[in-house]
Design a protein around this motif. Structure first.
Motif, PDB file in Angstrom:
ATOM      1  N   GLN A 199       0.804  -1.216   0.000  1.00  0.00           N
ATOM      2  CA  GLN A 199       0.000   0.000   0.000  1.00  0.00           C
ATOM      3  C   GLN A 199       0.841   1.273   0.000  1.00  0.00           C
ATOM      4  OE1 GLN A 199      -2.645  -0.319   3.371  1.00  0.00           O
ATOM      5  NE2 GLN A 199      -4.162  -1.462   2.185  1.00  0.00           N
ATOM      6  N   ARG A 200       2.051   1.207   0.572  1.00  0.00           N
ATOM      7  CA  ARG A 200       2.821   2.435   0.738  1.00  0.00           C
ATOM      8  C   ARG A 200       4.129   2.430  -0.052  1.00  0.00           C
ATOM      9  NH1 ARG A 200       2.508   2.522   7.381  1.00  0.00           N
ATOM     10  NH2 ARG A 200       0.262   2.096   7.564  1.00  0.00           N
ATOM     11  N   LEU A 201       4.938   1.380   0.138  1.00  0.00           N
ATOM     12  CA  LEU A 201       6.288   1.414  -0.416  1.00  0.00           C
ATOM     13  C   LEU A 201       6.302   1.310  -1.936  1.00  0.00           C
ATOM     14  CD1 LEU A 201       9.260   1.598   0.025  1.00  0.00           C
ATOM     15  CD2 LEU A 201       9.340  -0.850   0.541  1.00  0.00           C
ATOM     16  N   LEU A 202       5.625   0.310  -2.487  1.00  0.00           N
ATOM     17  CA  LEU A 202       5.623   0.164  -3.942  1.00  0.00           C
ATOM     18  C   LEU A 202       5.008   1.380  -4.655  1.00  0.00           C
ATOM     19  CD1 LEU A 202       4.928  -3.613  -4.675  1.00  0.00           C
ATOM     20  CD2 LEU A 202       6.820  -2.234  -5.554  1.00  0.00           C
ATOM     21  N   PRO A 203       3.866   1.898  -4.171  1.00  0.00           N
ATOM     22  CA  PRO A 203       3.343   3.109  -4.810  1.00  0.00           C
ATOM     23  C   PRO A 203       4.307   4.291  -4.723  1.00  0.00           C
ATOM     24  CG  PRO A 203       1.620   2.045  -3.538  1.00  0.00           C
ATOM     25  CD  PRO A 203       2.900   1.339  -3.202  1.00  0.00           C
ATOM     26  N   ALA A 204       5.014   4.415  -3.581  1.00  0.00           N
ATOM     27  CA  ALA A 204       5.981   5.506  -3.442  1.00  0.00           C
ATOM     28  C   ALA A 204       7.124   5.350  -4.429  1.00  0.00           C
ATOM     29  CB  ALA A 204       6.510   5.551  -2.012  1.00  0.00           C
ATOM     30  N   LEU A 205       7.591   4.125  -4.617  1.00  0.00           N
ATOM     31  CA  LEU A 205       8.664   3.885  -5.580  1.00  0.00           C
ATOM     32  C   LEU A 205       8.201   4.184  -7.000  1.00  0.00           C
ATOM     33  CD1 LEU A 205      10.187   0.570  -4.163  1.00  0.00           C
ATOM     34  CD2 LEU A 205      11.245   2.837  -4.159  1.00  0.00           C
ATOM     35  N   GLU A 206       6.980   3.792  -7.307  1.00  0.00           N
ATOM     36  CA  GLU A 206       6.434   4.079  -8.631  1.00  0.00           C
ATOM     37  C   GLU A 206       6.338   5.589  -8.861  1.00  0.00           C
ATOM     38  OE1 GLU A 206       5.267   2.161 -11.137  1.00  0.00           O
ATOM     39  OE2 GLU A 206       5.229   0.135 -10.312  1.00  0.00           O
ATOM     40  N   GLU A 207       5.937   6.319  -7.826  1.00  0.00           N
ATOM     41  CA  GLU A 207       5.775   7.767  -7.960  1.00  0.00           C
ATOM     42  C   GLU A 207       7.126   8.456  -8.131  1.00  0.00           C
ATOM     43  OE1 GLU A 207       3.955  11.560  -5.427  1.00  0.00           O
ATOM     44  OE2 GLU A 207       3.540   9.492  -4.801  1.00  0.00           O
ATOM     45  N   GLU A 208       8.138   7.999  -7.382  1.00  0.00           N
ATOM     46  CA  GLU A 208       9.432   8.667  -7.404  1.00  0.00           C
ATOM     47  C   GLU A 208      10.323   8.204  -8.559  1.00  0.00           C
ATOM     48  OE1 GLU A 208      10.299  11.164  -5.533  1.00  0.00           O
ATOM     49  OE2 GLU A 208       8.441  11.130  -4.368  1.00  0.00           O
ATOM     50  N   LEU A 209      10.234   6.934  -8.920  1.00  0.00           N
ATOM     51  CA  LEU A 209      11.153   6.372  -9.914  1.00  0.00           C
ATOM     52  C   LEU A 209      10.500   6.096 -11.257  1.00  0.00           C
ATOM     53  CD1 LEU A 209      13.068   3.852  -7.612  1.00  0.00           C
ATOM     54  CD2 LEU A 209      13.704   6.205  -8.195  1.00  0.00           C
TER      55      LEU A 209
END
Length: 330
Positions: A199-209
């Motif tokens: 819910q948090r880490l993968l979406p954050a990585l997608e948003e940043e990278l």
């Protein structure tokens, strides 16, 4: 007109996973009712009979939440045409935390049912997204190549046909087939590590990278698995050359390795040999960490007369007269 592309993808993945089985074999789908396992069950119901295979369904009631028995019964009653269908009720302990304890109970029940029913394979609904989450969690723990290889497509009786497909595909397949997936409340509970990664880490990585992180992590798992397989094969040959054990001398497992055979090995290979020796002597694999093996490795690469290294399971490793001895401590 053919099936929806997502449905076709799932059916194709199932067909490829079952291609080596013999007509008349029984395959069982482990189905929770979530989108992944539900799409898989529907894919098996379509593909297995066309391959001459029998297909059944298993659903596990962990008893961890109110209404779990009702949900298990609903899954068992799905009109997919699978037979046999069984609800497996398990008791979940506490060892290793709630996620690990539930996993252990689930796999124990699935393995027992597969053996009792004479199944040739048990199919699990893990997808590429699950693989990416697994790699991220293990990466955070400083895991080695084998661990970063993630979940294998096949291991013993278990098979994961959907590892090359994303979760969006299984959701789309269910929608196209008119199937309503069940959302396990635990999949929304932030107390669980995998939920936080999803819910948090993968979406954050997608948003940043940028997009494609799950695909890249799954690809990393495949590459790591290829490397780990090669290193494990090399380590197996090295273990045979270094092994001086004589099981006829004692009823207690004891592994003796020749230090000169270990000294010239690359670190990645040598540490695999040491881990294999520790496990053969009785150290539980699940509690034998990289830190333990690094300490044992120092008996080979940094020998200064160190004392015995204590390992899980009451096993000790000690260097004597050019050998490493792994045995139960007395």
């Amino acid at each position: 007109m053919g099936p929806h592309p997502a449905v076709a993808d799932v059916r194709r993945a199932v067909r490829l996973s079952l291609a080596d089985l013999t007509a008349g074999d029984l395959v069982l789908v482990a189905c929770s009712g979530g989108a992944d396992s539900l799409a898989l069950a529907a894919g098996v119901a379509f593909a297995a009979p066309r391959a001459g295979l029998r297909a059944g369904l298993l659903t596990v009631d962990h008893g961890l939440q109110e209404g779990s028995a009702r949900q298990a019964a609903a899954v068992a009653g799905l009109p997919l045409g699978l037979d046999p269908v069984e609800v497996l009720t398990v008791s979940v302990g506490t060892r290793g935390g709630p996620e690990n304890a539930a996993r252990q109970a689930r796999y124990a029940a699935l393995s027992e049912a597969a053996g009792r029913l004479g199944a040739a394979a048990v199919l699990l609904g893990h997808t590429r997204d699950d693989q990416a989450e697994t790699v991220l969690m293990r990466l955070s723990r400083g895991s080695g190549t084998r661990s970063l290889a993630g979940m294998p497509a096949a291991s013993g009786i278990y098979r994961r046909p959907l590892l090359e497909l994303g979760r969006a595909t299984t959701v789309a397949a269910c929608a196209a087939l008119g199937l309503t997936p069940w959302e396990d409340p635990h999949n929304l509970d932030g107390r669980y590590t995998r939920v936080r990664v999803r819910q948090r880490l993968l979406p954050a990585l997608e948003e940043e990278l940028g997009p494609g992180i799950a695909e890249a992590l799954a690809r990393t798992a495949t590459l790591c698995r290829d490397d780990a397989d090669a290193l494990d094969a090399w380590a197996g040959e090295a273990y045979v050359r270094a092994d001086l054990s004589d099981s006829a001398l004692s009823d207690i497992p004891e592994v003796v390795l020749a230090v000169p055979e270990l000294e010239g090995l690359p670190a990645a290979v040598r540490r695999r040999v040491l881990r294999r020796a520790a496990v053969a002597a009785g150290a539980p694999p699940g509690t034998l960490s990289a830190a333990h093996i690094m300490r044992v490795d120092c008996l080979v690469t940094g020998w200064k007369g160190q004392q015995r290294i204590e390992l899980p399971g009451g096993i000790g490793a000690v260097r004597r007269y050019g050998t490493l001895i792994f045995a139960v401590t007395r």
